[in-house]
Design a protein around this motif. Structure first.
Motif, mmCIF file in Angstrom:
data_model
loop_
_atom_site.group_PDB
_atom_site.id
_atom_site.type_symbol
_atom_site.label_atom_id
_atom_site.label_comp_id
_atom_site.label_asym_id
_atom_site.label_seq_id
_atom_site.Cartn_x
_atom_site.Cartn_y
_atom_site.Cartn_z
ATOM 1 N N LEU A 52 0.849 -1.189 0.000
ATOM 2 C CA LEU A 52 0.000 0.000 0.000
ATOM 3 C C LEU A 52 0.882 1.235 0.000
ATOM 4 N N VAL A 53 0.603 2.165 -0.888
ATOM 5 C CA VAL A 53 1.389 3.387 -0.993
ATOM 6 C C VAL A 53 0.455 4.539 -1.334
ATOM 7 N N GLN A 54 0.818 5.733 -0.905
ATOM 8 C CA GLN A 54 0.026 6.910 -1.247
ATOM 9 C C GLN A 54 0.320 7.357 -2.674
ATOM 10 N N ALA A 55 -0.638 8.027 -3.258
ATOM 11 C CA ALA A 55 -0.439 8.580 -4.595
ATOM 12 C C ALA A 55 0.807 9.466 -4.612
ATOM 13 N N GLY A 56 1.584 9.320 -5.678
ATOM 14 C CA GLY A 56 2.837 10.050 -5.788
ATOM 15 C C GLY A 56 4.030 9.299 -5.252
ATOM 16 N N GLY A 57 3.769 8.202 -4.561
ATOM 17 C CA GLY A 57 4.844 7.417 -3.978
ATOM 18 C C GLY A 57 5.451 6.436 -4.957
ATOM 19 N N SER A 58 6.353 5.604 -4.436
ATOM 20 C CA SER A 58 7.089 4.655 -5.265
ATOM 21 C C SER A 58 7.064 3.264 -4.644
ATOM 22 N N LEU A 59 7.173 2.276 -5.505
ATOM 23 C CA LEU A 59 7.367 0.885 -5.099
ATOM 24 C C LEU A 59 8.302 0.225 -6.104
ATOM 25 N N ARG A 60 9.007 -0.798 -5.635
ATOM 26 C CA ARG A 60 9.848 -1.588 -6.528
ATOM 27 C C ARG A 60 9.428 -3.047 -6.428
ATOM 28 N N LEU A 61 8.941 -3.567 -7.526
ATOM 29 C CA LEU A 61 8.563 -4.969 -7.582
ATOM 30 C C LEU A 61 9.741 -5.804 -8.051
ATOM 31 N N SER A 62 9.819 -7.028 -7.543
ATOM 32 C CA SER A 62 10.827 -7.983 -7.985
ATOM 33 C C SER A 62 10.136 -9.251 -8.454
ATOM 34 N N ASP A 75 18.188 -16.112 -18.757
ATOM 35 C CA ASP A 75 18.587 -15.214 -19.842
ATOM 36 C C ASP A 75 18.176 -15.732 -21.222
ATOM 37 N N ASN A 76 17.474 -16.841 -21.285
ATOM 38 C CA ASN A 76 16.876 -17.308 -22.534
ATOM 39 C C ASN A 76 15.492 -16.728 -22.762
ATOM 40 N N TYR A 77 14.946 -16.057 -21.758
ATOM 41 C CA TYR A 77 13.559 -15.623 -21.804
ATOM 42 C C TYR A 77 13.421 -14.113 -21.724
ATOM 43 N N ALA A 78 12.559 -13.578 -22.604
ATOM 44 C CA ALA A 78 12.066 -12.229 -22.403
ATOM 45 C C ALA A 78 11.128 -12.254 -21.205
ATOM 46 N N MET A 79 11.054 -11.143 -20.515
ATOM 47 C CA MET A 79 10.222 -11.072 -19.315
ATOM 48 C C MET A 79 9.276 -9.879 -19.415
ATOM 49 N N GLY A 80 8.153 -10.021 -18.769
ATOM 50 C CA GLY A 80 7.176 -8.945 -18.834
ATOM 51 C C GLY A 80 6.431 -8.758 -17.528
ATOM 52 N N TRP A 81 5.860 -7.594 -17.377
ATOM 53 C CA TRP A 81 4.962 -7.282 -16.261
ATOM 54 C C TRP A 81 3.580 -6.984 -16.824
ATOM 55 N N PHE A 82 2.576 -7.567 -16.210
ATOM 56 C CA PHE A 82 1.186 -7.314 -16.534
ATOM 57 C C PHE A 82 0.451 -6.986 -15.242
ATOM 58 N N ARG A 83 -0.737 -6.413 -15.368
ATOM 59 C CA ARG A 83 -1.528 -6.132 -14.179
ATOM 60 C C ARG A 83 -2.997 -6.388 -14.461
ATOM 61 N N GLN A 84 -3.740 -6.630 -13.397
ATOM 62 C CA GLN A 84 -5.154 -6.953 -13.557
ATOM 63 C C GLN A 84 -5.945 -6.496 -12.356
ATOM 64 N N THR A 85 -7.123 -5.966 -12.629
ATOM 65 C CA THR A 85 -8.093 -5.641 -11.592
ATOM 66 C C THR A 85 -9.331 -6.501 -11.829
ATOM 67 N N MET A 109 13.982 -10.038 -12.188
ATOM 68 C CA MET A 109 13.521 -8.888 -12.943
ATOM 69 C C MET A 109 12.898 -7.902 -11.961
ATOM 70 N N TYR A 110 12.902 -6.626 -12.337
ATOM 71 C CA TYR A 110 12.387 -5.583 -11.450
ATOM 72 C C TYR A 110 11.427 -4.663 -12.205
ATOM 73 N N LEU A 111 10.587 -4.006 -11.423
ATOM 74 C CA LEU A 111 9.753 -2.931 -11.950
ATOM 75 C C LEU A 111 9.781 -1.807 -10.934
ATOM 76 N N GLN A 112 10.486 -0.746 -11.274
ATOM 77 C CA GLN A 112 10.503 0.452 -10.426
ATOM 78 C C GLN A 112 9.324 1.314 -10.817
ATOM 79 N N MET A 113 8.456 1.569 -9.873
ATOM 80 C CA MET A 113 7.238 2.335 -10.129
ATOM 81 C C MET A 113 7.281 3.634 -9.336
#
Length: 122
Positions: A11-21, A30-40, A79-83
Motif C-alpha cells: 500500500l502506498v500513497q499517490a505520488g509514492g514509489s514501489l519496486r517490484l521484484s 537469460d533465454n527468456y524475455a520477461m514482462g509485467w502485466f496487471r489486472q483488476t 527482474m524488477y519494476l521500479q514504479m
C-alpha cells in the motif's frame, strides 16, 4: 518446475514509489524475455512493460511510460519494476511472466507468477 515469484507489492500513497521484484527458479533466465502485466477485477489482464533477454530492449504501455522502469539482473535470475509517481489507477495485482519474445500480449508468455497486490491510495 519453473517458478516465478513476485514480491514488493503493498500500500502506498499517490505520488509514492514501489519496486517490484520477480525471482525465477528452474528457468534458464537469460533465454527468456520477461514482462509485467496487471489486472483488476473489472479489467482483463493488461500489459505494463517488457524487456528482452539481454535487457537492451524495453517497451512500456503508454499509461506507465516515464513513470515505470523495467530492468533485469540475469546473474540473479531476477527482474524488477521500479514504479514512481504512482496513481490510484495503478492499483492492481501485478504479474510477472516469461516468454520467448518481449511481447505486449499475455498470450505471448509461457510462464507466470502468482501476482503481488499494489494498492495506491488517493
Amino acid at each position: 518446475q519453473v517458478q516465478l515469484v513476485e514480491s514488493g507489492g503493498g500500500l502506498v500513497q499517490a505520488g509514492g514509489s514501489l519496486r517490484l521484484s520477480c525471482a525465477a527458479s528452474e528457468l534458464t533466465f537469460d533465454n527468456y524475455a520477461m514482462g509485467w502485466f496487471r489486472q483488476t477485477p473489472e479489467k482483463e489482464r493488461e500489459f505494463v512493460a517488457t524487456i528482452s533477454q539481454s535487457g537492451r530492449n524495453t517497451y512500456y504501455a503508454d499509461s506507465v511510460k516515464g513513470r515505470f522502469t523495467i530492468s533485469r539482473d540475469n546473474a540473479k535470475n531476477t527482474m524488477y519494476l521500479q514504479m514512481n509517481s504512482l496513481k490510484p489507477e495503478d492499483t492492481a495485482v501485478y504479474y510477472c511472466a516469461g516468454g520467448a519474445l518481449p511481447r505486449a500480449t499475455p498470450a505471448g508468455y509461457q510462464y507466470w507468477g502468482q501476482g503481488t497486490q499494489v494498492t495506491v491510495s488517493s
